[in-house]
Design a protein around this motif. Structure first.
Motif, PDB file in Angstrom:
ATOM      1  N   GLU A 194      -6.229  -0.348   1.397  1.00  0.00           N
ATOM      2  CA  GLU A 194      -6.565   0.589   2.473  1.00  0.00           C
ATOM      3  C   GLU A 194      -7.615  -0.030   3.394  1.00  0.00           C
ATOM      4  OE1 GLU A 194      -7.686   4.084   0.265  1.00  0.00           O
ATOM      5  OE2 GLU A 194      -5.639   4.841   0.240  1.00  0.00           O
ATOM      6  N   ARG A 195      -8.612  -0.669   2.800  1.00  0.00           N
ATOM      7  CA  ARG A 195      -9.653  -1.348   3.587  1.00  0.00           C
ATOM      8  C   ARG A 195      -9.027  -2.471   4.402  1.00  0.00           C
ATOM      9  NH1 ARG A 195     -13.225  -5.705   2.748  1.00  0.00           N
ATOM     10  NH2 ARG A 195     -15.141  -5.465   3.932  1.00  0.00           N
ATOM     11  N   ASN A 198       0.604   3.978  -2.898  1.00  0.00           N
ATOM     12  CA  ASN A 198       0.213   5.374  -2.646  1.00  0.00           C
ATOM     13  C   ASN A 198       1.167   6.348  -3.331  1.00  0.00           C
ATOM     14  OD1 ASN A 198      -2.068   4.750  -1.125  1.00  0.00           O
ATOM     15  ND2 ASN A 198      -0.983   4.864   0.811  1.00  0.00           N
ATOM     16  N   GLN A 229      -5.653  -0.146  -4.570  1.00  0.00           N
ATOM     17  CA  GLN A 229      -5.341   0.787  -3.485  1.00  0.00           C
ATOM     18  C   GLN A 229      -6.477   0.823  -2.466  1.00  0.00           C
ATOM     19  OE1 GLN A 229      -5.224   4.961  -4.623  1.00  0.00           O
ATOM     20  NE2 GLN A 229      -3.520   5.355  -3.233  1.00  0.00           N
ATOM     21  N   GLU A 230      -7.706   0.889  -2.945  1.00  0.00           N
ATOM     22  CA  GLU A 230      -8.867   0.904  -2.051  1.00  0.00           C
ATOM     23  C   GLU A 230      -8.959  -0.401  -1.264  1.00  0.00           C
ATOM     24  OE1 GLU A 230     -12.101   1.762  -4.703  1.00  0.00           O
ATOM     25  OE2 GLU A 230     -11.471   3.849  -4.963  1.00  0.00           O
ATOM     26  N   LEU A 270       0.813  -1.214   0.000  1.00  0.00           N
ATOM     27  CA  LEU A 270       0.000   0.000   0.000  1.00  0.00           C
ATOM     28  C   LEU A 270       0.849   1.268   0.000  1.00  0.00           C
ATOM     29  CD1 LEU A 270      -2.711   1.446   0.061  1.00  0.00           C
ATOM     30  CD2 LEU A 270      -2.734   1.162   2.550  1.00  0.00           C
ATOM     31  N   ASP A 271       1.921   1.285   0.769  1.00  0.00           N
ATOM     32  CA  ASP A 271       2.748   2.495   0.837  1.00  0.00           C
ATOM     33  C   ASP A 271       3.354   2.830  -0.526  1.00  0.00           C
ATOM     34  OD1 ASP A 271       2.188   2.827   3.558  1.00  0.00           O
ATOM     35  OD2 ASP A 271       3.821   1.482   4.118  1.00  0.00           O
ATOM     36  N   ARG A 305      -5.973  -2.677   5.467  1.00  0.00           N
ATOM     37  CA  ARG A 305      -5.178  -2.107   6.564  1.00  0.00           C
ATOM     38  C   ARG A 305      -6.077  -1.706   7.722  1.00  0.00           C
ATOM     39  NH1 ARG A 305      -0.493   2.167   5.332  1.00  0.00           N
ATOM     40  NH2 ARG A 305       0.548   0.266   4.677  1.00  0.00           N
ATOM     41  N   GLU A 306      -7.221  -1.111   7.417  1.00  0.00           N
ATOM     42  CA  GLU A 306      -8.158  -0.715   8.469  1.00  0.00           C
ATOM     43  C   GLU A 306      -8.709  -1.934   9.196  1.00  0.00           C
ATOM     44  OE1 GLU A 306     -11.108   1.765   6.633  1.00  0.00           O
ATOM     45  OE2 GLU A 306      -9.613   3.215   5.978  1.00  0.00           O
TER      46      GLU A 306
END
Length: 119
Positions: A60-61, A33, A56-57, A29-30, A63-64
């Protein structure tokens, strides 16, 4: 002069596409981004850019959703690295976090879930 600017831009576009591909394949992800930021700056468009946005989405999901799981992995990892051997009670919070993360929609191919299952 303008030919040089166009050539430089094309070079950056190629480099950015490669970066996007690498980050997407690695589920990083990093890096994704950073690559998406460059793609936006260059005004890049296309199917590969759209696919990278979707990835990416997802990441991000992931990671959350993985936040609690990552905490449980770190706790179990700290205990596993210590002088005291792990007991079932140490592993139970990790198992519960894995179950909850899956119930919340964390994908099996999630890097965080893979790390937790490897413990």
């Amino acid at each position: 002069r303008s030919a040089r600017i166009i050539a430089d831009r094309e070079k950056f576009v190629v480099e950015t596409r490669l970066l996007l591909e690498e980050a997407t394949k690695a589920n990083d992800l990093d890096k994704l981004n950073v690559a998406m930021e460059k793609a936006i700056e260059l005004g890049m468009e296309g199917e590969d850019i759209e696919a990278a946005k979707v990835k990416q989405e997802e990441l991000e999901r992931d990671r959350e959703l993985a936040a609690t799981l990552v905490a449980a992995v770190k706790t179990a990892g700290l205990k596993a690295d210590g002088a005291t051997p792990l007991v079932e009670a140490d592993v139970e919070p990790l198992k519960e976090a894995i179950t909850q993360a899956k119930a919340d929609g964390l994908l099996d191919e999630s890097p965080s879930l893979k790390q937790a299952n490897d413990m």
